[in-house]
Design a protein around this motif. Sequence first.
Motif, PDB file in Angstrom:
ATOM      1  N   MET A 104       0.833  -1.196   0.000  1.00  0.00           N
ATOM      2  CA  MET A 104       0.000   0.000   0.000  1.00  0.00           C
ATOM      3  C   MET A 104       0.874   1.254   0.000  1.00  0.00           C
ATOM      4  N   ALA A 105       1.936   1.222   0.805  1.00  0.00           N
ATOM      5  CA  ALA A 105       2.838   2.379   0.885  1.00  0.00           C
ATOM      6  C   ALA A 105       3.461   2.658  -0.474  1.00  0.00           C
ATOM      7  N   ARG A 106       3.936   1.614  -1.138  1.00  0.00           N
ATOM      8  CA  ARG A 106       4.569   1.801  -2.449  1.00  0.00           C
ATOM      9  C   ARG A 106       3.566   2.298  -3.484  1.00  0.00           C
ATOM     10  N   MET A 107       2.345   1.793  -3.425  1.00  0.00           N
ATOM     11  CA  MET A 107       1.319   2.242  -4.366  1.00  0.00           C
ATOM     12  C   MET A 107       0.963   3.707  -4.131  1.00  0.00           C
ATOM     13  N   LEU A 108       0.799   4.085  -2.879  1.00  0.00           N
ATOM     14  CA  LEU A 108       0.426   5.472  -2.584  1.00  0.00           C
ATOM     15  C   LEU A 108       1.535   6.439  -2.985  1.00  0.00           C
ATOM     16  N   VAL A 109       2.777   6.047  -2.767  1.00  0.00           N
ATOM     17  CA  VAL A 109       3.884   6.884  -3.221  1.00  0.00           C
ATOM     18  C   VAL A 109       3.883   6.975  -4.749  1.00  0.00           C
ATOM     19  N   ALA A 110       3.656   5.842  -5.417  1.00  0.00           N
ATOM     20  CA  ALA A 110       3.650   5.820  -6.884  1.00  0.00           C
ATOM     21  C   ALA A 110       2.479   6.611  -7.464  1.00  0.00           C
ATOM     22  N   LEU A 111       1.422   6.819  -6.670  1.00  0.00           N
ATOM     23  CA  LEU A 111       0.281   7.601  -7.141  1.00  0.00           C
ATOM     24  C   LEU A 111       0.645   9.077  -7.311  1.00  0.00           C
ATOM     25  N   ARG A 112       1.708   9.520  -6.626  1.00  0.00           N
ATOM     26  CA  ARG A 112       2.215  10.899  -6.734  1.00  0.00           C
ATOM     27  C   ARG A 112       1.143  11.931  -6.398  1.00  0.00           C
ATOM     28  N   VAL A 113       0.502  11.721  -5.260  1.00  0.00           N
ATOM     29  CA  VAL A 113      -0.543  12.634  -4.801  1.00  0.00           C
ATOM     30  C   VAL A 113       0.073  13.990  -4.456  1.00  0.00           C
ATOM     31  N   GLU A 114      -0.630  15.042  -4.817  1.00  0.00           N
ATOM     32  CA  GLU A 114      -0.233  16.400  -4.465  1.00  0.00           C
ATOM     33  C   GLU A 114      -1.349  17.057  -3.665  1.00  0.00           C
ATOM     34  N   ASP A 115      -0.994  18.036  -2.857  1.00  0.00           N
ATOM     35  CA  ASP A 115      -1.994  18.741  -2.049  1.00  0.00           C
ATOM     36  C   ASP A 115      -3.120  19.259  -2.938  1.00  0.00           C
ATOM     37  N   GLY A 116      -4.356  19.036  -2.482  1.00  0.00           N
ATOM     38  CA  GLY A 116      -5.512  19.522  -3.228  1.00  0.00           C
ATOM     39  C   GLY A 116      -6.045  18.554  -4.266  1.00  0.00           C
TER      40      GLY A 116
END
Length: 325
Positions: A104-116
Motif C-alpha cells: 500500500m505504501a509503495r502504491m500510494l507513493v507511486a500515485l504521486r498525490v499532491e496537495d488539493g
Amino acid sequence: MGAYDTEIEVLADAARAALVREIDADGAWAADPAWREAFAAVPRHLFVPYYYVAGPRGYERRWRESPDPRARERWLRGAYTDVPLATRLRDGELVSSSSQPSLMARMLVALRVEDGDRVLEVGAGTGYNAALLAHRLGSDDLVTTIDLEPEITESARQHLAAAGHHPVVVTGDGARGVPERAPFDRIIATCELPTVPRAWLAQCRPGARVLTPLATGLLALTVRDARHAEGRFLPGPAFFVPLRGTGRAEPEGARPAGPPGGDRRPEPFRFLLALTRTTLDPQAAYALWEREGEPGRGRYGVTVDGEHTWAWLDDPEGPYAWPLP
C-alpha cells in the motif's frame, strides 16, 4: 475508556510504530516521506475488527471481541503485521482483503498525490486506504471510494468513522467510476482489472495519474484526455482480488495464465502470460520472453487510444503489442 480499551491502544501504538519502522527501513517512502506520517497516525486495527488466517483446518477467525485475552493480543499483533489480511470470505472464497501495508505504501507513493488532488479509490475494502489518503490530503472531501458490495461499503463507513474520517463512500460498480464526484486528479484501484475502464479516463482531468493492478502488475498511466492515456508497469509484482461487476468479465476465449510445464517457470514470465493470455500461445510467449532478454515488468506498458487499448514491450509502436479488452 475501559482498562481493556486502554491496553489495546497501548499495544496498538507500539505495534503500529514497529510496522512503520519496518516499512521505513525498506525505503518505501523515500520519494514522498509525507506518507510515513499517515501510516504512523492511522490505526489499522480499527479497520480489521476481525480477519481470517489460513491454517491446516481452513481459515481461523481472529477478532477483537474474543473472550480469550491471548487471542485478542494475537488479533492485534496480526493487524500490524506486514501481510495482507483476508477480511471477507464467501463459500470459502476470498472476496475482500486488507492489502499488505508495505505494498500500500509503495502504491500510494507511486500515485504521486499532491496537495488539493481529488482522488478516486476503486475497491473500498476495509476503508484503511481511504483513511490514509484522507489523512495525507488533510481533507475527507477530496477522497471518494467505491465498492460493489453494500456490506463492504457499510463496514468501511463504520471503520472510517471510528478512525475520525468521513470521505465519500459509494456503493456501485468501480469500473464505471463515480461521475458525480468527477473530475479526479488521481485514480487508484485496489482490485485487479482485465483492462483500463474508459469511464475512468472520461472522469479525469488532463494530466491525471491512474494506478491500477493489471495482470499481476501495477500499471501507472498518465491521462492525456478522455480518450487517451499511456504508461508503464512498476517493476514489482502485485496480486489483488479481482474487481466484481462489469469490469470483471473475462473476454471470450480467455486462456488461463499458466506457463508451459506448470508454475516452475520464472515469475516475470508468468506476468507476460497473464498480460497476453487471450492473444499469445504460452510456448510462443516463452520463446519471445527468452529472445528479448527475459524482460521484467518495467519494460511493459499500456496505451489507450480511443476505442483501442493495447499492451506492449519497450515501445508502444514497436513490434510487440497485444490488444486488451
